[in-house]
Design a protein around this motif. Structure first.
Motif: not given
Length: 136
Positions: A41-45, A57-59, A64-68, A108-115
């Motif tokens: 839930q804390r990660h960005r994908y 949608l399913i993730g 998943a916290g957020h998916i782009t 997409f922001g300063s924080k990289p994606f986690d997955g």
């Protein structure tokens, strides 16, 4: 929705997804693939080549916290965005239309994606479209 589109049931959390008969449509492999992921839930994908947006949608329903989702085809990206809106998931899913091979990921922001999620199309090598240049 136009006459080429239909709204399909994803059979999870009452999610629906727009698809067209004249465009790529997801298949069971996408559903199976996303269920192998261990989301946080804390990660960005990021989903490269999101198509209809089925993985985001399913993730997000699976934790998943957020998916782009990134999609080069403007028709597909538009349908994916409308599916996100239809399912009230704008707070956890972003759809970006463009070519991920040439994007600057700092947008997409300063924080990289986690997955990273990728579900390439699967077809016989003799049936796929031949690239028009060999530099890609």
């Amino acid at each position: 929705m136009n006459n080429q589109e239909q709204l399909d049931d994803l059979i999870i959390d009452d999610l629906k997804i727009y698809q067209r008969h004249d465009q790529f449509r997801f298949s069971f492999d996408a559903i199976a693939l996303v269920h192998f992921c261990r989301f946080n839930q804390r990660h960005r994908y990021i989903d490269l080549g999101t198509g209809t947006g089925v993985l985001p949608l399913i993730g997000t329903s699976l934790g998943a916290g957020h998916i782009t989702g990134v999609e080069i085809n403007d028709v597909m990206a538009n349908m994916a965005e409308r599916s996100v809106l239809y399912n009230h998931k704008s707070n956890v899913i972003s759809i970006v239309q463009g070519d991920y091979r040439t994007m600057n990921y700092q947008q997409f922001g300063s924080k990289p994606f986690d997955g990273v999620l990728v579900n390439p199309p699967y077809f016989d090598h003799r049936r796929g479209e031949v690239p028009n240049n060999h530099d890609s």
